[in-house]
Design an enzyme around this catalytic site. Sequence first.
Site, short mmCIF file in Angstrom:
data_model
loop_
_atom_site.label_atom_id
_atom_site.label_comp_id
_atom_site.label_asym_id
_atom_site.label_seq_id
_atom_site.Cartn_x
_atom_site.Cartn_y
_atom_site.Cartn_z
N GLY A 1 20.51 -0.12 -31.92
CA GLY A 1 20.65 -1.52 -31.54
C GLY A 1 21.48 -1.78 -30.30
O GLY A 1 22.06 -2.86 -30.17
N GLY B 1 20.20 -0.94 -27.00
CA GLY B 1 19.37 -0.92 -25.80
C GLY B 1 18.90 0.47 -25.41
O GLY B 1 18.45 0.68 -24.28
N GLY C 1 16.47 2.06 -27.02
CA GLY C 1 15.13 2.26 -27.55
C GLY C 1 15.10 2.59 -29.02
O GLY C 1 14.13 3.19 -29.50
N SER C 2 16.15 2.21 -29.77
CA SER C 2 16.17 2.64 -31.18
C SER C 2 15.05 1.99 -31.99
O SER C 2 14.52 2.62 -32.90
CB SER C 2 17.53 2.37 -31.83
OG SER C 2 17.86 1.01 -31.77
N SER C 3 14.65 0.75 -31.65
CA SER C 3 13.59 0.15 -32.47
C SER C 3 12.25 0.83 -32.18
O SER C 3 11.45 1.04 -33.09
CB SER C 3 13.50 -1.37 -32.25
OG SER C 3 13.19 -1.67 -30.92
N ALA D 1 11.96 4.00 -31.15
CA ALA D 1 12.08 5.34 -31.76
C ALA D 1 11.90 5.24 -33.28
O ALA D 1 11.26 6.10 -33.89
CB ALA D 1 13.43 5.96 -31.42
N ASP E 1 9.31 0.45 -23.71
CA ASP E 1 10.10 1.30 -24.61
C ASP E 1 9.21 2.24 -25.42
O ASP E 1 9.42 3.46 -25.43
CB ASP E 1 10.90 0.44 -25.61
CG ASP E 1 12.10 -0.22 -24.95
OD1 ASP E 1 12.09 -0.37 -23.72
OD2 ASP E 1 13.03 -0.60 -25.68
C1 MEV Z 1 14.71 -4.04 -23.33
O1 MEV Z 1 14.98 -2.65 -23.59
C2 MEV Z 1 14.12 -4.20 -21.96
C3 MEV Z 1 13.74 -5.62 -21.58
O2 MEV Z 1 13.21 -5.55 -20.25
C4 MEV Z 1 12.72 -6.22 -22.50
C5 MEV Z 1 11.35 -5.53 -22.41
O3 MEV Z 1 11.07 -4.79 -21.47
O4 MEV Z 1 10.57 -5.78 -23.35
C6 MEV Z 1 14.96 -6.53 -21.55
#
Ligand code: MEV
Length: 315
Positions: free
Chosen positions: A105, A107, A109-111, A113, A154
């Site tokens: 959680g 940023g 890419g855990s969701s 992954a 992601d």
């Molecule tokens: C989130 O990891 C990256 C953002 O650009 C959202 C997205 O690309 O969907 C904020």
Amino acid sequence: MSMSGSLAAGAAPGKVILFGEHSVVYGQPAIAAALGHGLGATVESCDDGPWLRIPRWGSEGLEVRPSVDGKGDAMCSAFALALRMTDLSLDAGVRVTVDGQLPLGVGLGSSAAFAVALLRGLADQQGQQLSHQRLSEGAEAIERIFHGNPSGLDHTVVITGQCLHFNRGETPRFREVQLGAELPIVIAWTPRAGTTREAVAQLKARRDQCPVEYDELFGAMGRLADAGAAALEAGDLQRIGTLFDLNHGYLNACGVSSPANEKMVHLARSAGALGAKLTGAGRGGASIALAPDDPNRVVEVLREAGFDALFTTVR
Ligand code: MEV
């Protein structure tokens, strides 16, 4: 609960956005790479399934059932969708545990992954191997449950495990970026204020107030991402560091930085990093620093300031 003893598994790496988060939502290119850290899903047979456990989620861990009717929280809906995508019923006798070394959680890419490891694990349980397209469809649908309208960056990086140049559009376009040199990256993180969905919505509200100005800014961020791809291919670490700094300034102008992100990038630069930026949705979460000279010193300084931090190499 009794176990029959059969065990299946799936795994997926996390990702780090090197250039272009947020502007990617507005049609600009972004560059992201797979991380050495990731998540794994183990699937066991059981009599009273299905169950999904994520021991490191929150302070207590999480244990959920799939939602039968699409109701319930995001995790219950995501689990139900993953079961359906792998031809398992909502009363299948499976118990899934998702765990790993990836910070959740923040940023990284855990969701995505989580989605890919879960789908791979359930498919393995079924004796299936999901095609790239099927995996991508399933991961995208799960990402939508968590994030609303994600760009697709992601889960594509997480599925391929590569460094990718990505253009969203009617048809998303990806090309591999062959790194001219390994990237010694320090990642620091702190809890985030709110979700990716909220950060994207907050920027949209700002953009709606000043569309001309923000569209110009997004265009500049897109050109910077292309310049970043060229610097990555050339292995020009000095230039990559400067472009990280520039990208961070643009993200600050988007309103998605936070005092914690500013502190992390400042500390990393002061400790000798060639450049630093927030990565992912921002508002806290993770920041990255390019630190070829003394990465352990950068990690130490960040940890002394109370942040979680690790050193990794992106290849
Ligand atoms: C989130 O990891 C990256 C953002 O650009 C959202 C997205 O690309 O969907 C904020």
